[in-house]
Design a protein around this motif. Structure first.
Motif, PDB file in Angstrom:
ATOM      1  N   PRO A  74       0.801  -1.243   0.000  1.00 12.73           N
ATOM      2  CA  PRO A  74       0.000   0.000   0.000  1.00 12.73           C
ATOM      3  C   PRO A  74       0.828   1.284   0.000  1.00 12.73           C
ATOM      4  N   PRO A  75       1.881   1.409   0.846  1.00 17.92           N
ATOM      5  CA  PRO A  75       2.659   2.655   0.775  1.00 17.92           C
ATOM      6  C   PRO A  75       3.337   2.855  -0.585  1.00 17.92           C
ATOM      7  N   LEU A  76       3.789   1.751  -1.180  1.00 18.34           N
ATOM      8  CA  LEU A  76       4.426   1.839  -2.496  1.00 18.34           C
ATOM      9  C   LEU A  76       3.432   2.341  -3.534  1.00 18.34           C
ATOM     10  N   LEU A  77       2.244   1.754  -3.548  1.00 20.27           N
ATOM     11  CA  LEU A  77       1.219   2.169  -4.508  1.00 20.27           C
ATOM     12  C   LEU A  77       0.759   3.605  -4.247  1.00 20.27           C
ATOM     13  N   TYR A  78       0.559   3.933  -2.980  1.00 17.62           N
ATOM     14  CA  TYR A  78       0.103   5.285  -2.613  1.00 17.62           C
ATOM     15  C   TYR A  78       1.077   6.339  -3.110  1.00 17.62           C
ATOM     16  N   GLU A  79       2.335   6.209  -2.709  1.00 17.81           N
ATOM     17  CA  GLU A  79       3.307   7.235  -3.078  1.00 17.81           C
ATOM     18  C   GLU A  79       3.598   7.223  -4.573  1.00 17.81           C
ATOM     19  N   GLY A  80       3.776   6.032  -5.150  1.00 14.80           N
ATOM     20  CA  GLY A  80       4.081   5.938  -6.574  1.00 14.80           C
ATOM     21  C   GLY A  80       2.996   6.546  -7.445  1.00 14.80           C
ATOM     22  N   LEU A  81       1.748   6.175  -7.183  1.00 13.07           N
ATOM     23  CA  LEU A  81       0.641   6.685  -7.996  1.00 13.07           C
ATOM     24  C   LEU A  81       0.413   8.182  -7.783  1.00 13.07           C
ATOM     25  N   MET A  82       0.461   8.626  -6.531  1.00 11.54           N
ATOM     26  CA  MET A  82       0.235  10.047  -6.253  1.00 11.54           C
ATOM     27  C   MET A  82       1.320  10.920  -6.893  1.00 11.54           C
ATOM     28  N   LEU A  83       2.576  10.492  -6.783  1.00  6.45           N
ATOM     29  CA  LEU A  83       3.652  11.283  -7.383  1.00  6.45           C
ATOM     30  C   LEU A  83       3.615  11.229  -8.901  1.00  6.45           C
ATOM     31  N   GLN A  84       3.270  10.067  -9.451  1.00  5.50           N
ATOM     32  CA  GLN A  84       3.219   9.949 -10.910  1.00  5.50           C
ATOM     33  C   GLN A  84       2.142  10.858 -11.505  1.00  5.50           C
ATOM     34  N   PHE A  85       0.962  10.877 -10.906  1.00  5.81           N
ATOM     35  CA  PHE A  85      -0.153  11.612 -11.500  1.00  5.81           C
ATOM     36  C   PHE A  85      -0.294  13.051 -10.998  1.00  5.81           C
ATOM     37  N   TYR A  86       0.129  13.332  -9.772  1.00  7.73           N
ATOM     38  CA  TYR A  86      -0.061  14.671  -9.214  1.00  7.73           C
ATOM     39  C   TYR A  86       1.239  15.371  -8.821  1.00  7.73           C
ATOM     40  N   GLY A  87       2.333  14.613  -8.668  1.00  7.46           N
ATOM     41  CA  GLY A  87       3.584  15.205  -8.201  1.00  7.46           C
ATOM     42  C   GLY A  87       3.543  15.500  -6.714  1.00  7.46           C
TER      43      GLY A  87
END
Length: 175
Positions: A118-131
């Motif tokens: 979950p932390p990997l997906l949370y941070e990865g997706l949020m940074l990829q799409f929103y920075g």
């Protein structure tokens, strides 16, 4: 679009970092890794000399960074604890928890890996799409390249993966 000063030049154009117009390489100068046309160069040099350089990014303070990580922890930790406790209780019910030696270590590593997703997906997706993650959004922090551009998906996932790996190493060192 051709070079503003040389209409015959159509290839190898560079945008002025200040006005955004296209110029050939002969019509721009580079200051602090950014390209400027002749008209904008003078203004940029004055800004640099006066100390009001608008191209310089304002970095987040250590306090803001800590607060953003703390807020992100409040968002993601309930999910991580839920997974860890759920797996622990499932393994206890199956009679496999409490095994000593290698079996116990393997179970602990399995729970750590499952709780890291979950932390990997949370941070990865949020940074990829929103920075930004939710904590960074709350504190108006954005992850960008040194030039101020959005980070690439590879950079976003690399940051997320590195953070998860170092957090897990820190946790495993405590065990």
């Amino acid at each position: 679009m051709p070079c503003v000063n040389h209409p015959e030049v159509m290839e190898g154009l560079v945008q002025c970092s200040r006005c955004g117009k296209p110029f050939c390489r002969d019509c721009v100068v580079t200051l602090k890794a950014l390209s400027y046309c002749a008209g904008c160069k003078t203004e940029q040099v004055k800004d640099i000399q006066s100390g009001s350089d608008t191209t310089q990014l304002e970095l987040a303070t250590i306090g803001k960074r800590f607060a953003a990580i703390f807020l992100d922890g409040l968002v993601i930790l309930p999910v991580v604890f839920g997974i860890a406790f759920g797996l622990s209780f499932a393994l206890i019910g199956a009679g496999t928890m409490g095994a000593g030696g290698e079996a116990g270590l393997v179970l602990m590593l399995g729970i750590t890996v499952a709780a890291s997703i979950p932390p990997l997906l949370y941070e990865g997706l949020m940074l990829q799409f929103y920075g930004q993650t939710l904590g960074k959004m709350a504190l108006k922090i954005k992850v960008v390249t040194p030039e101020g551009n959005p980070i690439s998906p590879g950079q976003a996932w690399g940051r997320a993966f590195t953070r998860v790996v170092f957090n897990n190493l820190r946790i495993l060192a405590l065990v």
